[in-house]
Design an enzyme around this catalytic site. Structure first.
Site, PDB file in Angstrom:
ATOM      1  N   HIS A  49      86.831-139.344 -35.046  1.00 42.87           N
ATOM      2  CA  HIS A  49      86.278-139.979 -33.844  1.00 42.87           C
ATOM      3  C   HIS A  49      84.940-139.332 -33.515  1.00 42.87           C
ATOM      4  O   HIS A  49      84.702-138.162 -33.843  1.00 42.87           O
ATOM      5  CB  HIS A  49      87.229-139.807 -32.664  1.00 42.87           C
ATOM      6  CG  HIS A  49      88.475-140.623 -32.767  1.00 42.87           C
ATOM      7  ND1 HIS A  49      89.262-140.895 -31.669  1.00 42.87           N
ATOM      8  CD2 HIS A  49      89.080-141.228 -33.827  1.00 42.87           C
ATOM      9  CE1 HIS A  49      90.286-141.636 -32.037  1.00 42.87           C
ATOM     10  NE2 HIS A  49      90.215-141.843 -33.348  1.00 42.87           N
ATOM     11  N   GLU A  51      83.758-138.110 -30.797  1.00 41.28           N
ATOM     12  CA  GLU A  51      83.857-136.889 -30.001  1.00 41.28           C
ATOM     13  C   GLU A  51      84.203-135.682 -30.875  1.00 41.28           C
ATOM     14  O   GLU A  51      83.600-134.613 -30.736  1.00 41.28           O
ATOM     15  CB  GLU A  51      84.931-137.035 -28.911  1.00 41.28           C
ATOM     16  CG  GLU A  51      84.665-138.163 -27.943  1.00 41.28           C
ATOM     17  CD  GLU A  51      85.365-139.472 -28.315  1.00 41.28           C
ATOM     18  OE1 GLU A  51      85.777-140.179 -27.391  1.00 41.28           O
ATOM     19  OE2 GLU A  51      85.479-139.776 -29.524  1.00 41.28           O
ATOM     20  N   CYS A  79      90.285-140.692 -26.124  1.00 38.65           N
ATOM     21  CA  CYS A  79      91.731-140.818 -26.308  1.00 38.65           C
ATOM     22  C   CYS A  79      92.371-139.441 -26.089  1.00 38.65           C
ATOM     23  O   CYS A  79      91.674-138.451 -25.837  1.00 38.65           O
ATOM     24  CB  CYS A  79      92.029-141.320 -27.719  1.00 38.65           C
ATOM     25  SG  CYS A  79      91.598-140.137 -29.030  1.00 38.65           S
ATOM     26  N   CYS A  82      91.021-136.700 -28.514  1.00 40.46           N
ATOM     27  CA  CYS A  82      89.664-136.268 -28.183  1.00 40.46           C
ATOM     28  C   CYS A  82      89.619-135.511 -26.858  1.00 40.46           C
ATOM     29  O   CYS A  82      88.911-134.511 -26.737  1.00 40.46           O
ATOM     30  CB  CYS A  82      88.724-137.457 -28.173  1.00 40.46           C
ATOM     31  SG  CYS A  82      88.508-138.174 -29.827  1.00 40.46           S
TER      32      CYS A  82
END
Length: 144
Positions: A49, A51, A79, A82
């Protein structure tokens, strides 16, 4: 260029790769120290991801796993994975461009980033930038 615009530029890079268009930027002392976009499909890694990738870059640059004093700008609410990485890395402030009503872990569905049980408190700032939600809506519309 403002930091959320840089995050949006990262999201556009993800879009060109047919990735979910999310971008993240980490800033320390008014300087961009890391930026990334989703690469889950490209790298075939569920942890790729924006992040997480930005946090890894910032930690490498600073040679420290603690990102105290850093701010993250992200186009979509993080999410749970993260949000956990954000609190573990000690990021001080989080600026979010669009909420995630399905998996948001910074206040929409759950709030990991500000949780007394986890002894975590990240300063969350909801920017609500229509461009952040628009790029995501258009991406998912083309998939249907």
């Amino acid at each position: 260029m403002e930091y959320m615009e840089i995050a949006l530029e990262e999201a556009k890079k993800a879009l060109l790769l047919n990735e979910v268009p999310v971008g993240a930027v980490i800033v320390k002392d008014d300087k961009v120290i890391a930026k990334a976009h989703n690469l889950v499909e490209t790298l075939k890694k569920p942890t790729a991801h924006a992040e997480i990738l930005a946090i890894e870059k910032a930690c490498t640059l600073l040679n420290n796993w603690r990102l105290t004093g850093c701010s993250m700008y992200v186009t979509l609410e993080p999410c749970a994975m993260c949000a956990g990485a954000i609190i573990q890395s000690r990021i001080s402030s989080l600026y979010i461009g669009a909420f995630d009503a399905d998996r948001g872990a910074c206040g929409s569905v759950i709030n990991i980033a500000q949780n007394d049980y986890l002894n975590s408190f990240v300063n969350i700032n909801w920017v609500y930038d229509y461009r952040c939600s628009s790029i995501l809506k258009n991406f998912f519309k083309t998939l249907r």
